[in-house]
Design an enzyme around this catalytic site. Structure first.
Site, PDB file in Angstrom:
ATOM      1  N   ASP A  68       0.858  -1.191   0.000  1.00 16.87           N
ATOM      2  CA  ASP A  68       0.000   0.000   0.000  1.00 16.87           C
ATOM      3  C   ASP A  68       0.889   1.234   0.000  1.00 16.87           C
ATOM      4  OD1 ASP A  68      -2.264   1.781   0.282  1.00 16.87           O
ATOM      5  OD2 ASP A  68      -3.342   0.139   1.248  1.00 16.87           O
TER       6      ASP A  68
ATOM      7  N   HIS B  18     -13.154  -1.314  -6.501  1.00 15.68           N
ATOM      8  CA  HIS B  18     -14.364  -0.463  -6.538  1.00 15.68           C
ATOM      9  C   HIS B  18     -14.046   1.008  -6.276  1.00 15.68           C
ATOM     10  CE1 HIS B  18     -14.233  -2.114  -2.299  1.00 15.68           C
ATOM     11  NE2 HIS B  18     -14.070  -0.822  -2.106  1.00 15.68           N
TER      12      HIS B  18
END
Length: 353
Positions: free
Chosen positions: A221, A259
């Site tokens: 990340d 998403h």
């Protein structure tokens, strides 16, 4: 004549039903506000620690609060089946947990507290008031129009909100990944290394590695995200940008974040994964919503609700139908995919190069 006028004013059954439903929408924010109130007061944890039913007097004494106000709050929460009453005698009752209120305790594996605290936070609620402007062509997304930065930039600048957000994502992850491990453990068979792309604080891999200790986890990340992730056995935290590249993995990439991004951005992320994944032994494991996939499922409405959240909180994120997912895979040259349903609103999509 007067009687005819009176008849004209009588609502039809359909109109009465419509009015009832509209009033539910008018007051729709109140149940979530009262759930947050119960969490802020610590009522679920107090009942959990007390072990036996608590009377109004006992609960008010523990909280040091007004009995009449507390009574009205508990009456509301009992009506909506958050808590329940248990008779103690002919004249008294005690408050006890329901399965729902147990999820509102802070230290359970399936606790939803952090998720509720994020979505009822004023920072996250305010963008909804900018949604209509976004639909009408405002260049800034609702979140950016409200706070001057997109969600990711806001989190990077404000560590306290970054923690609130990451704790909430970890909360949702615990629910979803537990359902994956329970519902389709076969997706992890034969894996040696798994990269969680956009893995936040590493919660997904913690659960997976604990259940499948033969897997080495790489949590990938942004640097400011992994810098505050705790150490875990079998997991390496790597900072970077998934739009630039992803770390090499022997067998699998886990993706739970698509998403949040446009089709073009997803295609870029998937391309980077496809370039890094071994063609003969690798696969993607996507845990995400498929709109319309669970019409007969208890979670059937949650995908549409989540899609509206994407509209309010991200610039161009969205939930996708099966046809939209297929388009992404085809654009990046993936050859096939399989879908597995789990006892949660996302599905598991295994995608092969």
């Amino acid at each position: 004549m007067a009687m005819e006028d009176k008849k004209e004013r009588i609502y039809s059954k359909e109109e009465e039903t419509a009015q009832e439903e509209i009033w539910k929408h008018v007051f729709g924010f109140i149940p979530s506000a009262l759930v947050k109130c119960a969490i802020d007061l610590g009522i679920p944890d107090i009942l959990e620690n007390h072990k036996t039913p608590m009377t109004l007097v006992e609960l008010a004494s523990k909280l040091g609060c007004s009995q009449p106000l507390l009574y009205r709050i508990m009456r509301f929460l009992i009506h909506f089946k958050i808590f329940q009453e248990q008779p103690l005698s002919e004249t008294s009752v005690g408050y006890v947990h329901t399965p729902m209120s147990r999820i509102l305790t802070r230290h359970r594996q399936n606790s939803a507290v952090d998720l509720i605290l994020l979505d009822t936070n004023p920072i996250m609620f305010a963008p909804w008031h900018k949604l209509s402007a976004w639909v009408l062509g405002n260049e800034k997304s609702p979140f950016e129009a409200t706070h001057g930065k997109d969600l990711w930039g806001f989190n990077a600048e404000y560590p306290s909100h970054n923690k609130l957000f990451n704790d909430a994502m970890a909360c949702a992850t615990r629910m979803e990944v537990a359902s994956v491990i329970e519902g389709c453990p076969e997706v992890f068979e034969g894996l040696t290394t798994m990269v969680d792309v956009g893995g936040g604080n590493g919660t997904s891999l913690q659960l997976i590695v604990a259940a499948c200790p033969w897997i080495k986890g790489i949590n990938y990340d942004l640097p400011h995200v992994v810098s505050v992730a705790g150490t875990s056995i079998g997991i390496e935290h790597v900072g970077g940008n998934m739009f630039d590249h992803v770390p090499k993995a022997d067998t699998a990439y886990l993706l739970k974040v698509l998403h949040n991004w446009t089709d073009e951005e997803c295609i870029e992320i998937l391309k980077n994964c496809r370039e890094a994944i071994p063609k003969d032994t690798g696969k993607l494991i996507i845990v995400d919503t498929i709109l319309g996939q669970k019409e007969e499922h208890a979670f059937k409405d949650l995908g549409l609700l989540a899609d509206m959240m994407m509209m309010a909180y991200t610039s161009n994120g969205k939930e996708r139908t099966l046809e939209e997912w297929s388009y992404l895979f085809h654009e990046d040259g993936f050859t096939r995919y399989t879908i597995k349903n789990i006892r949660a609103y996302p599905s598991v999509i295994e995608v092969y190069p």
